[in-house]
Design an enzyme around this catalytic site. Structure first.
Site, PDB file in Angstrom:
ATOM      1  CB  SER A 269      -0.905   0.026   1.231  1.00 39.03           C
ATOM      2  OG  SER A 269      -0.145   0.296   2.399  1.00 39.03           O
ATOM      3  CG  ASP A 270       1.302   5.846  -1.467  1.00 41.07           C
ATOM      4  OD1 ASP A 270       2.230   6.013  -0.652  1.00 41.07           O
ATOM      5  OD2 ASP A 270       1.127   6.586  -2.445  1.00 41.07           O
ATOM      6  CG  PHE A 271       3.968   4.895   3.455  1.00 40.39           C
ATOM      7  CD1 PHE A 271       4.727   4.627   4.576  1.00 40.39           C
ATOM      8  CD2 PHE A 271       4.372   4.323   2.251  1.00 40.39           C
ATOM      9  CE1 PHE A 271       5.868   3.836   4.507  1.00 40.39           C
ATOM     10  CE2 PHE A 271       5.498   3.533   2.163  1.00 40.39           C
ATOM     11  CZ  PHE A 271       6.252   3.285   3.301  1.00 40.39           C
ATOM     12  N   GLY A 273      -2.731   4.317   2.576  1.00 35.71           N
ATOM     13  CA  GLY A 273      -3.666   4.078   1.482  1.00 35.71           C
ATOM     14  C   GLY A 273      -4.603   2.904   1.677  1.00 35.71           C
TER      15      GLY A 273
END
Length: 723
Positions: A269-271, A273
């Protein structure tokens, strides 16, 4: 059972992990520790030895830039580093504060958009390999890059991190970078998957994109990263796609990534996200970062932490998905931190600086050169004025997640003084300032007065990495240059016609002063050796060979997303109304002339094209077309030309662009030298995505092959019937 420390003799340090001996009934060496065994066997063996709790822990962070391993089995933590262009400064483990480590310095490599401007996948490999050596030094096994999101709008604050407006160009450059990174057993992480094309509302905006546009424009670079670059990790995007967050989007992650492309790596995941435990479990997210920070307990609250374990314990969900996620993570670990072939790392070496400089030089684009003002004849000028805040500004330690703490960074002014300071007087005055409290009129007037007395003006301007320029977290407010730079350039040109504009940016901008400035150089953000690279090109030691990876429009309304009022959306969603007509595809369809076209870039020498020939090597559905031509350096300097091949479908059932880039080759030639350039076009080069069939198709008919120096500078053309 007893514990023992494991000494890694090759690395020369003690692993933090504690190993436990196996029970007496299983004293044979564990298969997962045997690097001679196939990776899939090692994965299954390691998986069989884990508890459910250990498996779940592997799926989420235990620090800002760290996620769990299994200490009991000697499986280390995973350690990603932010920044596709250099190591991001180390953060404190529980927040985003700079840890300010004494050894926390590195090589700052040029921005991804500069790498794309080289049009050279081979130098992308060199770039990626050098950067991965720095990651190894810091014991990082994942580099969170490259970014391959398409430039849909020139207002996107993160375009400088990406590779331009064309999916074919982005694909080729990304694959080279990925291969370089992973050659050192460090995982590249292609991002942000997918349709992440604006910072406005980025955490929640629902991007509405039709199926054809998604597959023709916004997915090809990701697909190439998986199928050609064999990338080991992919980062989901913050935004939603068609109503579901990208970090756990069923269509993107399961249908496209796993089923269609057969991706066998890790989706992380993006941080921050991740938003839903069940969707994350069922829709393909493997590794969760950035959801909570602040305390050890915070990491247990991640969606793929205690909530997941609770669902399993309550019998609400099985463990098949869990095992597959752990398999994906282990596979990545055996390819990286647990690979026996992982080499030593090195940080901020002279060799890395040399590579950074080569990328900066090869990516620099000579946009305009009236009266052959460049390269500079240094003997003509006794008094040179350098003006513009960017001449003194260091760019590496800014911009968001792509920031890097460079061991050193040569500014444009320093580079110019290094190169010609002993042969001419080099003066500096800022001319403008990015600080709100600056007296802009006073700065401009002072620069104009100095310009009257100068033999030559080198203006260094453009954008910077402040919010609202080229930076993560916010889009640009306008296509125009900030800080009243247009006024300054007009005023300088009015008193002295001998002016070179050196522009630093990762985005296009308007140029109302274009006809008043003889020479314009697009220098991007060049990293550690930026200033020396700029100076080398200005004086002619390096012959510029970069080409634009995006179009310079004359007005923001010349871009499809803005012409159709399809940006930035209504705050909840944004519809990509322009469809496949992005960048030059839109301008050519609408017959709009740009300031500078996609693929444009001048040289200090000249090239001629001749003898285009098309040869169909097979018959039937598998037809391949081989295009050959000759390119000759007709000038007096050695140089490189990027030969670009475009394909036009002359009659099709669905609307298609006027032409599309389907091949390019950077050719290095000595004066008078001729080389044969060959392109092999398979069925993919002639295909389009048919939403009715949910797949790619090619229609029999006539196609035009165009070869040239840019999308607007076509030198040779020929037609053929395909199929």
């Amino acid at each position: 059972m007893f514990r023992q420390l494991f000494l890694n003799k090759k690395k020369g340090f003690l692993l933090a992990s504690i190993l436990y001996t196996l029970p007496a009934t299983a004293q044979t060496p564990p298969i997962y520790q045997d690097s001679t065994r196939p990776i899939e066997e090692r994965i299954e063996d390691a998986l069989s030895r884990m508890t459910t709790e250990e498996k779940v822990r592997m799926l989420h962070a235990n620090g800002g830039y760290r996620s769990w391993g299994v200490p009991r089995l000697g499986l280390p933590d995973n350690n990603p580093t932010d920044g596709p262009t250099g190591l991001r400064p180390a953060m404190e483990w529980s927040n985003w504060n700079n840890a300010r480590e004494n050894s926390d310095s590195c090589t700052a490599f040029p921005a991804m958009i500069c790498l794309a401007a080289t049009w050279n996948p081979e130098i992308g490999q060199l770039y990626g390999k050098a950067y991965s050596e720095e990651a190894l030094y810091r014991n990082k096994n994942i580099i969170l890059g490259p970014g391959v999101n398409i430039l849909r709008t020139p207002l996107n604050g993160r375009n400088f991190e990406y590779m331009g407006e064309d999916p074919y160009l982005a694909s080729k450059i990304a694959v080279g970078y990925i291969q370089g990174v992973q050659s050192n057993h460090v995982a590249a992480c292609v991002k942000h998957f997918a349709v992440n094309n604006q910072e406005t509302g980025r955490m929640h905006i629902d991007t509405r994109v039709d199926e054809r546009t998604l597959h023709e424009i916004y997915l090809p670079a990701f697909k190439a990263a998986v199928q050609q670059g064999h990338v080991w990790t992919i980062m989901g995007a913050y935004n939603q796609y068609n109503g579901q967050h990208c970090c756990h989007n069923a269509y993107l992650l399961q249908e496209v990534l796993r089923k269609q492309w057969h991706f066998d790596g890790v989706v992380l995941s993006d941080f921050g996200g991740t938003h839903n435990t069940r969707e994350a479990i069922l829709n393909g997210l493997d590794l969760e970062y950035g959801t909570h920070l602040g305390s050890p307990e915070a990491f247990d609250r991640y969606y793929l932490a205690a909530p997941y374990l609770s669902l399993i314990r309550n019998g609400e969900i099985g463990t098949a998905e869990l095992d597959q996620k752990v398999r994906n993570i282990l596979r990545m670990m055996f390819r990286t931190s647990l690979s026996p072939n992982r080499p030593w790392g090195v940080l901020a070496s002279p060799e890395h600086s040399t590579i950074a400089r080569r990328v900066a030089e090869e990516g620099l684009v000579l946009l305009q050169n009236a009266d052959n003002l460049l390269p500079l004849d240094i003997n003509r000028y006794k008094r040179i004025l350098v003006t513009g805040e960017n001449a003194m500004r260091k760019m590496a330690l800014a911009g968001g997640s792509s920031e890097s703490n460079a061991r050193y960074e040569v500014t444009a002014l320093e580079g110019i003084r290094n190169k010609i300071g002993n042969r001419a007087e080099v003066l500096y005055t800022p001319g403008y300032s990015s600080h709100p409290d600056a007296n802009t009129d006073s700065l401009r007037n002072a620069a104009v007065e100095e310009a009257r007395r100068a033999d030559l003006i080198i203006f260094v301007g453009g954008l910077n990495k402040n919010a609202g320029n080229d930076s993560e977290g916010a889009d640009r407010e306008s296509l125009t240059l900030p800080y009243r730079q247009d006024e300054l350039i007009h005023a300088l040109a009015a008193v002295n016609p001998h002016i070179v504009a050196v522009m630093l940016s990762g985005n296009p901008y308007t140029m109302p002063w274009k006809d008043e400035v003889p020479a314009i150089v697009q220098a991007w953000y060049g990293g550690t050796e930026a200033g020396n690279a700029i100076a080398s090109v200005l004086v002619g030691e390096t012959n510029p060979s970069g080409k634009l990876p995006f179009t310079f429009p004359a007005r923001i309304e010349d871009i499809g997303a803005h012409a159709l009022q399809a940006y930035p959306g209504d705050g909840k969603s944004v519809e990509y109304k322009e469809g496949i007509f992005v960048g030059y595809r839109w301008l050519e369809r609408e017959k709009i002339k740009p300031i500078f076209a996609f693929g444009h870039g001048l040289s200090y020498t000249a090239f001629t094209y001749s003898d285009l020939k098309l040869d169909k090597r097979q018959v039937g559905k598998g037809d391949k077309v081989v295009a050959t031509l000759s390119v000759t350096n007709t000038g007096k300097r050695a140089g490189a030309e990027v030969v670009q091949l475009y394909v036009s479908d002359l009659k099709s059932s669905l609307p298609r662009p006027v032409k599309e880039l389907k091949g390019f080759d950077k050719v290095f030639l000595q004066p008078g030298e001729t080389k044969t350039v060959t392109f092999t076009l398979d069925q993919e080069a002639f295909s389009y995505y048919d939403p009715a069939q949910h797949g790619w198709t090619v229609e029999p008919g006539k196609f035009k092959i165009s070869v040239g120096s840019s999308s607007s500078d076509i030198r040779l053309q020929s037609e053929l019937s395909y199929l």
